[in-house]
Motif scaffolding. Structure first.
Motif, mmCIF file in Angstrom:
data_model
loop_
_atom_site.group_PDB
_atom_site.id
_atom_site.type_symbol
_atom_site.label_atom_id
_atom_site.label_comp_id
_atom_site.label_asym_id
_atom_site.label_seq_id
_atom_site.Cartn_x
_atom_site.Cartn_y
_atom_site.Cartn_z
ATOM 1 N N UNK A 1 34.334 31.950 30.506
ATOM 2 C CA UNK A 1 35.275 32.541 29.544
ATOM 3 C C UNK A 1 34.800 33.913 29.089
ATOM 4 N N UNK A 2 35.752 34.828 28.931
ATOM 5 C CA UNK A 2 35.426 36.211 28.584
ATOM 6 C C UNK A 2 35.757 36.494 27.129
ATOM 7 N N UNK A 3 35.037 37.449 26.551
ATOM 8 C CA UNK A 3 35.240 37.761 25.134
ATOM 9 C C UNK A 3 35.538 39.234 24.887
ATOM 10 N N UNK A 4 35.511 40.070 25.918
ATOM 11 C CA UNK A 4 35.742 41.501 25.741
ATOM 12 C C UNK A 4 37.093 41.792 25.111
ATOM 13 N N UNK A 5 37.148 42.828 24.290
ATOM 14 C CA UNK A 5 38.391 43.158 23.586
ATOM 15 C C UNK A 5 39.184 44.257 24.263
ATOM 16 N N UNK A 6 38.612 44.918 25.267
ATOM 17 C CA UNK A 6 39.326 45.953 26.007
ATOM 18 C C UNK A 6 39.098 45.740 27.495
ATOM 19 N N UNK B 1 32.903 45.255 32.441
ATOM 20 C CA UNK B 1 31.444 45.204 32.313
ATOM 21 C C UNK B 1 30.962 43.771 32.108
ATOM 22 N N UNK B 2 31.698 43.002 31.324
ATOM 23 C CA UNK B 2 31.305 41.618 31.059
ATOM 24 C C UNK B 2 31.353 40.789 32.340
ATOM 25 N N UNK B 3 32.413 40.956 33.107
ATOM 26 C CA UNK B 3 32.538 40.213 34.364
ATOM 27 C C UNK B 3 31.423 40.608 35.331
ATOM 28 N N UNK C 1 41.255 42.158 35.003
ATOM 29 C CA UNK C 1 42.692 42.391 34.834
ATOM 30 C C UNK C 1 43.426 41.085 34.554
ATOM 31 N N UNK C 2 43.017 40.015 35.237
ATOM 32 C CA UNK C 2 43.669 38.724 35.042
ATOM 33 C C UNK C 2 43.490 38.210 33.622
ATOM 34 N N UNK C 3 42.375 38.574 32.999
ATOM 35 C CA UNK C 3 42.112 38.123 31.626
ATOM 36 C C UNK C 3 43.087 38.714 30.627
ATOM 37 N N UNK D 1 44.506 53.455 33.909
ATOM 38 C CA UNK D 1 45.835 52.843 33.807
ATOM 39 C C UNK D 1 45.847 51.392 33.345
ATOM 40 N N UNK D 2 44.747 50.680 33.535
ATOM 41 C CA UNK D 2 44.656 49.302 33.057
ATOM 42 C C UNK D 2 43.949 49.193 31.720
ATOM 43 N N UNK D 3 43.371 50.290 31.259
ATOM 44 C CA UNK D 3 42.568 50.246 30.034
ATOM 45 C C UNK D 3 43.461 50.273 28.787
#
Length: 272
Positions: free
Chosen positions: A97-102, A108-110, A161-163, A270-272
């Motif tokens: 599970x991921x927790x990044x907010x952006x 970077x987390x992945x 991106x999926x997150x 573009x995804x940020x």
């Protein structure tokens, strides 16, 4: 996720054991691969063995050694539960599970999650660039011709991106080619050349993808930029080694001097 081949690496069809009637060569090779991968991070475990699909006495002993190292009963047989334990690093890398907010934080987390689970390639039947990690990044492909640095980079971007319910193919096509991504970046105005970056280093941002240029329209290696410090970028790269090779053995964290290398940067803005 678009790149979801990894799920096929997380299971075997049935219990596998020495001379078992339900043994399958592909399943045994999966087991032998994970025993070898385990030995890389646990060199005293004595789990390295041949990867030939034959569950004989050597594989049985390697399984027992794994069970001993993990404090388990030494049966020498591989159940679904035991195989799940063997391949757990892959599951952790792709499903933590991921927790990044952006989006950039998620990239970077992945990348860090994959790094800490020690993705390595194996040599199988004389072929480098092989094994479950490579197949997961390369959608089932492996073997010496399958350089996997772009497969790794796209797997990271895809997972991030999926997150946030986006598709990385809106940024770049699914490909294993650095040249395809570089050309796409030029056409979309997302690729900044190394000459510009040396003048405007602020354009290098965490989560962007670097492309190592061989010539103007030929890129030979890639990876994820984690941060910039002065003349240096820190990266997480697949299919590299301590020399920064484009055909190395593992995912590694590296430092590169962007003022001394022809490093172009593909922006994920573009995804940020």
């Amino acid at each position: 996720m678009i790149k979801d081949w990894y799920k096929k690496e997380l299971s075997i069809s049935s219990l596998q054991k020495r001379n078992g009637s339900t043994n399958r060569k592909k399943d045994v090779m999966k087991i032998q691969s994970w025993l070898n991968l385990y030995s890389i991070g646990n060199p005293l475990s004595s789990t390295a063995t041949g990867i030939d699909g034959d569950f004989g006495p050597a594989t049985e002993k390697a399984v027992k050694n794994f069970q001993k190292a993990e404090g388990m009963n030494q049966t020498g047989t591989v159940s679904h539960a035991l195989f799940a334990k063997l391949c757990n690093p892959l599951r952790e890398a792709f499903e933590q599970p991921l927790s990044g907010s952006s989006f950039r934080e998620l990239v970077l987390e992945v990348a860090e999650n994959h790094l800490k689970n020690q993705p390595y390639e194996l040599i199988i039947k004389g072929q480098s660039n092989s094994g479950p990690w490579v197949r997961s990044y390369m959608d089932g492909n492996d073997g010496s011709p399958w350089f996997w640095c772009m497969g790794f980079a796209q797997a990271i971007v895809d997972q991030a991106a999926s997150a946030i319910d986006k598709r990385f193919t809106g940024l770049m096509p699914k490909t294993y080619s650095c040249d395809t991504v570089g050309t796409t970046g030029l056409n979309k105005g997302l690729l900044t050349r190394y000459q510009t970056l040396r003048r405007q280093p602020e354009r290098i941002e965490p989560g962007d993808i670097f492309l190592l240029q061989k010539s103007r329209f030929d890129w030979v290696h890639t990876g994820i930029i984690t941060r910039r410090i002065g003349d240096i970028i820190e990266t997480i790269e697949g299919n590299t080694n301590n020399e920064g090779s484009r055909n190395g053995i593992a995912v590694m964290k590296r430092v590169r001097n962007y003022r001394k290398s022809k490093i172009d940067v593909f922006s994920v803005a573009p995804l940020a």
